[in-house]
Design a protein around this motif. Structure first.
Motif, PDB file in Angstrom:
ATOM      1  N   VAL A  52      60.928  29.207 -51.769  1.00  8.73           N
ATOM      2  CA  VAL A  52      60.107  30.665 -51.071  1.00  8.73           C
ATOM      3  C   VAL A  52      60.108  30.296 -49.665  1.00  8.73           C
ATOM      4  N   ARG A  53      60.381  31.375 -48.866  1.00 12.32           N
ATOM      5  CA  ARG A  53      60.182  31.591 -47.430  1.00 12.32           C
ATOM      6  C   ARG A  53      58.827  31.774 -47.359  1.00 12.32           C
ATOM      7  N   SER A  54      58.073  31.386 -47.213  1.00 11.66           N
ATOM      8  CA  SER A  54      56.510  31.868 -47.295  1.00 11.66           C
ATOM      9  C   SER A  54      55.846  31.961 -45.740  1.00 11.66           C
ATOM     10  N   VAL A  55      55.599  33.226 -45.544  1.00 14.04           N
ATOM     11  CA  VAL A  55      55.318  33.713 -44.038  1.00 14.04           C
ATOM     12  C   VAL A  55      53.763  33.803 -43.912  1.00 14.04           C
ATOM     13  N   PHE A  56      52.840  33.502 -43.156  1.00 21.19           N
ATOM     14  CA  PHE A  56      51.774  33.699 -42.902  1.00 21.19           C
ATOM     15  C   PHE A  56      51.172  34.315 -41.641  1.00 21.19           C
ATOM     16  N   VAL A  57      50.913  35.643 -41.389  1.00 25.07           N
ATOM     17  CA  VAL A  57      50.826  36.399 -40.251  1.00 25.07           C
ATOM     18  C   VAL A  57      49.264  36.594 -40.289  1.00 25.07           C
ATOM     19  N   GLU A  58      48.464  36.158 -39.289  1.00 29.81           N
ATOM     20  CA  GLU A  58      47.277  36.363 -39.213  1.00 29.81           C
ATOM     21  C   GLU A  58      46.922  37.255 -37.900  1.00 29.81           C
ATOM     22  N   ILE A  59      46.184  38.442 -38.340  1.00 30.90           N
ATOM     23  CA  ILE A  59      45.898  39.156 -37.347  1.00 30.90           C
ATOM     24  C   ILE A  59      44.491  39.113 -36.715  1.00 30.90           C
ATOM     25  N   PRO A  60      44.428  38.711 -35.410  1.00 33.44           N
ATOM     26  CA  PRO A  60      43.183  38.301 -34.914  1.00 33.44           C
ATOM     27  C   PRO A  60      42.203  39.411 -34.626  1.00 33.44           C
ATOM     28  N   ILE A  61      41.089  39.271 -34.212  1.00 31.96           N
ATOM     29  CA  ILE A  61      40.175  40.350 -33.686  1.00 31.96           C
ATOM     30  C   ILE A  61      40.633  40.616 -32.245  1.00 31.96           C
ATOM     31  N   GLY A  62      40.524  41.856 -31.967  1.00 35.42           N
ATOM     32  CA  GLY A  62      41.309  42.304 -30.650  1.00 35.42           C
ATOM     33  C   GLY A  62      42.279  43.420 -30.391  1.00 35.42           C
ATOM     34  N   LYS A  63      43.113  43.529 -29.566  1.00 35.32           N
ATOM     35  CA  LYS A  63      43.817  44.627 -29.346  1.00 35.32           C
ATOM     36  C   LYS A  63      45.258  44.441 -29.633  1.00 35.32           C
ATOM     37  N   LYS A  64      45.674  43.673 -30.502  1.00 30.98           N
ATOM     38  CA  LYS A  64      46.993  42.994 -31.138  1.00 30.98           C
ATOM     39  C   LYS A  64      47.585  44.478 -31.526  1.00 30.98           C
ATOM     40  N   SER A  65      48.802  44.536 -30.947  1.00 30.70           N
ATOM     41  CA  SER A  65      49.510  45.867 -31.280  1.00 30.70           C
ATOM     42  C   SER A  65      50.300  45.667 -32.537  1.00 30.70           C
ATOM     43  N   THR A  66      50.817  46.708 -33.066  1.00 27.11           N
ATOM     44  CA  THR A  66      51.699  46.629 -34.369  1.00 27.11           C
ATOM     45  C   THR A  66      53.008  45.800 -33.958  1.00 27.11           C
ATOM     46  N   ARG A  67      53.330  46.201 -32.669  1.00 31.26           N
ATOM     47  CA  ARG A  67      54.738  45.212 -32.078  1.00 31.26           C
ATOM     48  C   ARG A  67      54.485  43.769 -32.008  1.00 31.26           C
ATOM     49  N   GLU A  68      53.347  43.527 -31.734  1.00 28.42           N
ATOM     50  CA  GLU A  68      53.199  42.195 -31.568  1.00 28.42           C
ATOM     51  C   GLU A  68      52.946  41.567 -33.187  1.00 28.42           C
ATOM     52  N   ILE A  69      52.342  42.219 -34.081  1.00 31.10           N
ATOM     53  CA  ILE A  69      52.083  41.795 -35.333  1.00 31.10           C
ATOM     54  C   ILE A  69      53.693  41.699 -36.019  1.00 31.10           C
ATOM     55  N   THR A  70      54.418  42.716 -35.703  1.00 31.55           N
ATOM     56  CA  THR A  70      55.906  42.496 -36.065  1.00 31.55           C
ATOM     57  C   THR A  70      56.653  41.511 -35.843  1.00 31.55           C
ATOM     58  N   LEU A  71      56.347  41.083 -34.434  1.00 29.59           N
ATOM     59  CA  LEU A  71      57.176  39.865 -33.635  1.00 29.59           C
ATOM     60  C   LEU A  71      56.612  38.784 -34.276  1.00 29.59           C
ATOM     61  N   ASP A  72      55.359  38.597 -34.434  1.00 29.49           N
ATOM     62  CA  ASP A  72      54.915  37.441 -35.237  1.00 29.49           C
ATOM     63  C   ASP A  72      55.366  37.238 -36.738  1.00 29.49           C
ATOM     64  N   MET A  73      55.683  38.163 -37.508  1.00 29.68           N
ATOM     65  CA  MET A  73      56.322  38.170 -38.832  1.00 29.68           C
ATOM     66  C   MET A  73      57.860  37.791 -38.588  1.00 29.68           C
ATOM     67  N   LEU A  74      58.406  38.244 -37.423  1.00 30.20           N
ATOM     68  CA  LEU A  74      59.919  38.256 -37.238  1.00 30.20           C
ATOM     69  C   LEU A  74      60.295  36.787 -36.932  1.00 30.20           C
ATOM     70  N   THR A  75      59.154  36.101 -36.194  1.00 30.47           N
ATOM     71  CA  THR A  75      59.574  34.678 -35.527  1.00 30.47           C
ATOM     72  C   THR A  75      59.060  33.715 -36.664  1.00 30.47           C
ATOM     73  N   GLN A  76      58.432  34.119 -37.436  1.00 27.06           N
ATOM     74  CA  GLN A  76      57.995  33.097 -38.630  1.00 27.06           C
ATOM     75  C   GLN A  76      59.055  33.236 -39.581  1.00 27.06           C
ATOM     76  N   ILE A  77      59.673  34.242 -39.809  1.00 23.34           N
ATOM     77  CA  ILE A  77      60.780  34.201 -41.106  1.00 23.34           C
ATOM     78  C   ILE A  77      62.054  33.400 -40.392  1.00 23.34           C
ATOM     79  N   MET A  78      62.401  33.833 -39.262  1.00 26.01           N
ATOM     80  CA  MET A  78      63.516  33.162 -38.658  1.00 26.01           C
ATOM     81  C   MET A  78      63.273  33.105 -37.040  1.00 26.01           C
ATOM     82  N   THR A  79      63.567  32.184 -36.261  1.00 29.39           N
ATOM     83  CA  THR A  79      63.557  32.150 -34.845  1.00 29.39           C
ATOM     84  C   THR A  79      64.673  32.949 -34.413  1.00 29.39           C
TER      85      THR A  79
END
Length: 237
Positions: A52-79
């Protein structure tokens, strides 16, 4: 060191959620509280399920945008490097489109589990935007969203958002307190063998988070070797 198949009751419930999300390609919300051992459960699930390609995306306290969250997910699934991308700041939906294309090309048939921790840190507006991103994922995968009981109450107070969650997700509550035996096993899992020190930790807390803060201060603390499950292969687009 304790056998790595050890699990607490909470972790068994979490693993059931991970497996159900994977098997049924659905969104599962795990409602718990700090210290249940969620991250520990995810790490062990990842190590014990190398298919299984297991990906853990942590959303910190602050003003992280949905774009940044999506980018975190993307770069963990594949560079993926974006130096040839059409836009300097691609939208979340552009990122999802590219990710979907790459998954179909490079991860065809691979099981993918995406876990989002820290959903509590999203405002109601950002949560609504975040759910649009989740629903925009265009490849088969299991998704787990983790947040606390207080945040669950906030969602319930917004009828439209709550109804949307019920339509697209399954809820699972994991609120059983860890036992002193669980904390003792956690101590031994990380290399501690002094019964007096272990007992002091067990007497102080049933929270994995708090227990780990004590464990890491001990001279015998040894992080368990983590399996290098996936080599990140840079992909140019």
């Amino acid at each position: 060191m304790i056998n790595e198949v050890w699990e607490t009751l909470n972790q068994l419930k979490m693993n059931e959620g991970f497996r159900a999300a994977l098997k049924e390609k659905k969104i599962i919300c795990i409602i718990d509280h700090p210290g249940t051992g969620f991250k520990h459960a995810f790490r062990r699930f990842s190590n014990l399920n190398s298919d299984v390609r297991s990906v853990f995306v942590e959303i910190p306290i602050g003003k992280k945008s949905t774009r940044e969250i999506t980018l975190d997910m993307l770069t963990q699934i594949m560079t993926i490097r974006f130096n040839n991308f059409k836009y300097k700041t691609p939208s979340p939906f552009d990122l999802l489109r590219v990710l979907g294309e790459r998954v179909k090309q490079d991860l065809r048939g691979k099981k993918i589990l995406i876990v989002f921790d820290g959903i509590d840190n999203l405002s109601k507006k950002k949560l609504a935007d975040f759910m649009l991103i989740i629903k925009g994922i265009n490849f088969p995968c299991g998704i787990v969203l983790r947040f606390g009981a207080d945040y669950y109450k906030k969602i319930k107070s917004n009828e439209k958002l709550y109804n949307e969650f019920w339509l697209f997700t399954e809820w699972r509550k994991v609120t059983t307190p860890n036992t002193p035996e669980d904390i003792e096993k956690l101590c031994r899992f990380y290399g501690l063998d002094n019964p007096i020190f272990i007992r002091e930790i067990c007497d102080r807390t049933t929270s994995f988070t708090v227990a780990m803060s004590f464990i890491k201060k001990h001279n015998n603390y040894r992080p368990p070797s983590q399996l290098n499950l996936f080599s990140q292969n840079p992909v140019r687009i």
